[in-house]
Scaffold this motif. Sequence first.
Motif, PDB file in Angstrom:
ATOM      1  N   UNK A 313      32.922  89.031 -13.022  1.00  0.00           N
ATOM      2  CA  UNK A 313      32.743  90.456 -12.972  1.00  0.00           C
ATOM      3  C   UNK A 313      31.190  90.512 -12.795  1.00  0.00           C
ATOM      4  N   UNK A 314      30.661  90.640 -11.431  1.00  0.00           N
ATOM      5  CA  UNK A 314      31.535  91.063 -10.198  1.00  0.00           C
ATOM      6  C   UNK A 314      30.694  89.872  -9.075  1.00  0.00           C
ATOM      7  N   UNK A 315      31.525  89.609  -8.235  1.00  0.00           N
ATOM      8  CA  UNK A 315      31.192  88.555  -7.209  1.00  0.00           C
ATOM      9  C   UNK A 315      30.142  89.166  -6.262  1.00  0.00           C
ATOM     10  N   UNK A 316      30.335  90.411  -5.848  1.00  0.00           N
ATOM     11  CA  UNK A 316      29.395  90.979  -4.746  1.00  0.00           C
ATOM     12  C   UNK A 316      28.473  92.284  -5.384  1.00  0.00           C
ATOM     13  N   UNK A 317      27.303  92.305  -5.295  1.00  0.00           N
ATOM     14  CA  UNK A 317      26.311  93.405  -5.779  1.00  0.00           C
ATOM     15  C   UNK A 317      26.875  94.647  -4.836  1.00  0.00           C
ATOM     16  N   UNK A 318      26.993  95.716  -5.570  1.00  0.00           N
ATOM     17  CA  UNK A 318      27.267  96.872  -4.693  1.00  0.00           C
ATOM     18  C   UNK A 318      26.091  97.179  -3.525  1.00  0.00           C
ATOM     19  N   UNK A 319      25.086  96.583  -3.650  1.00  0.00           N
ATOM     20  CA  UNK A 319      24.165  97.090  -2.404  1.00  0.00           C
ATOM     21  C   UNK A 319      24.589  95.886  -1.202  1.00  0.00           C
ATOM     22  N   UNK A 320      25.425  95.023  -1.678  1.00  0.00           N
ATOM     23  CA  UNK A 320      25.589  94.029  -0.591  1.00  0.00           C
ATOM     24  C   UNK A 320      27.190  94.397  -0.070  1.00  0.00           C
ATOM     25  N   UNK A 321      27.920  95.560  -0.669  1.00  0.00           N
ATOM     26  CA  UNK A 321      29.435  95.617  -0.052  1.00  0.00           C
ATOM     27  C   UNK A 321      29.359  96.070   1.039  1.00  0.00           C
ATOM     28  N   UNK A 322      30.171  95.705   2.016  1.00  0.00           N
ATOM     29  CA  UNK A 322      30.428  96.186   3.340  1.00  0.00           C
ATOM     30  C   UNK A 322      30.658  97.581   3.465  1.00  0.00           C
ATOM     31  N   UNK A 323      31.265  98.277   2.487  1.00  0.00           N
ATOM     32  CA  UNK A 323      31.602  99.701   2.889  1.00  0.00           C
ATOM     33  C   UNK A 323      30.424 100.497   2.441  1.00  0.00           C
ATOM     34  N   UNK A 324      29.218  99.916   1.891  1.00  0.00           N
ATOM     35  CA  UNK A 324      28.065 100.731   1.364  1.00  0.00           C
ATOM     36  C   UNK A 324      26.963 100.439   2.072  1.00  0.00           C
ATOM     37  N   UNK A 325      26.751 100.582   3.520  1.00  0.00           N
ATOM     38  CA  UNK A 325      25.517 100.170   4.156  1.00  0.00           C
ATOM     39  C   UNK A 325      24.210 101.096   3.671  1.00  0.00           C
ATOM     40  N   UNK A 326      24.633 102.347   3.130  1.00  0.00           N
ATOM     41  CA  UNK A 326      23.553 103.096   2.562  1.00  0.00           C
ATOM     42  C   UNK A 326      22.573 102.521   1.504  1.00  0.00           C
ATOM     43  N   UNK A 327      23.420 101.513   0.816  1.00  0.00           N
ATOM     44  CA  UNK A 327      22.635 100.839  -0.530  1.00  0.00           C
ATOM     45  C   UNK A 327      21.819  99.472   0.093  1.00  0.00           C
ATOM     46  N   UNK A 328      22.052  99.100   1.130  1.00  0.00           N
ATOM     47  CA  UNK A 328      21.436  98.018   1.489  1.00  0.00           C
ATOM     48  C   UNK A 328      19.818  97.621   1.275  1.00  0.00           C
TER      49      UNK A 328
END
Length: 367
Positions: A313-328
């Motif tokens: 909990x959780x394997x991928x940080x929100x900033x690296x989620x595919x659907x969230x390029x704004x957070x990169x």
Amino acid sequence: MVPFLDLQKINEPYRLSFHQALDKMMDAGWFILGKAVQEFEHSFAQFCGVQHCIGVANGLDALILILEGYKELGKLKVGDEVLVPANTYIASILAVFKAGLQPILVAPSLETFLINPKEIERNISSKTKAILPVHLYGQVCDMAAINQLARQHGLLVIEDAAQSHGAASSGVRCGALGDAAGFSFYPGKNLGALGDAGAITTNDARLAEALFALRNYGSEKKYYNQYKGLNSRLDELQAAFLMQKLPNLDADNQHRKAIAAFYSAKIKNDLVNLPAMPSEQEQHVWHLFVLRVANRQRFMQHMTDAGIQTMIHYPVPPSQQQGYPELKGMSCPITDTIHQEVVSLPISNILTVADAEKVVAAVNSYH
Ligand SMILES: *Cc1c(COP(=O)(O)O)cnc(C)c1O
């Protein structure tokens, strides 16, 4: 095999009372926003120590509706910035986007996994209008520091309490520690329904009034629409089920706390970082018991071989989620470390001491 979370076993003791609740609803013939929803809203408000509880369809909607409510009251507007922890379940961040606001990711502390007030302060800009602390894994954020910053800068504080039903700081419960709070009763939460369900708590009467309408098409009086709302009502049957479980929530959390204390005392392995134990004035409700291990994959394989199911909990940080390029551009090294190293051990209100002993033995034999 020790399963990570046995939802069948957790709900089995309620089978008869759940059936009776269904019979009662069938007899009444009233299926939407009936007596069970009202009764649960009243009881949950009392449990949290707040004036108002608004039952909604799920935890994501609870957060979206709070933000929409503040927009209707003129306290937030499209484009305003909301400070959220960089390491959280995606719902906290998605809610901000769905309300047309801008999430700003804030670094957590590596020791507690919780949003760091010093980092909050560093990220406050002229556009910042709210802080959305997440009581991650069941532990309360540093609300004294967060509320002080909010007062200084005129910000709203919206708790994401989806993992922290019953948690408290100096005797004040989650749900009563900010301006408003969103709860989820997803089946795996500390208080879980048999499907989707959620709630909002607040002491703000104007916000509550707007929310009772917003969750029901923006309508206070049937067919008269004051707002462009949502259909996000708490389901009558889920409310009836939750009413059966709420009286046991404190005892359930006590059991989790005992398991966590047992793990903390008995796990002795230098390759494993145990979670920080809360201070005396904090009531941590241990939604999850989360370790950090450098070579996580190897550790999890070792646990599987020993018959223990673990999760991440959780394997991928929100900033690296595919659907969230704004957070990169908002990635942060502490969050990346957390997401690479965390592993959750089995913990629940029905985990037996025998199973907890098996978990401890398995962790201690990892080398
Ligand atoms: C579960 C959860 C939510 C969302 O709840 P749903 O009922 O699944 O929509 C929001 N925030 C956090 C931190 C959660 O763990």
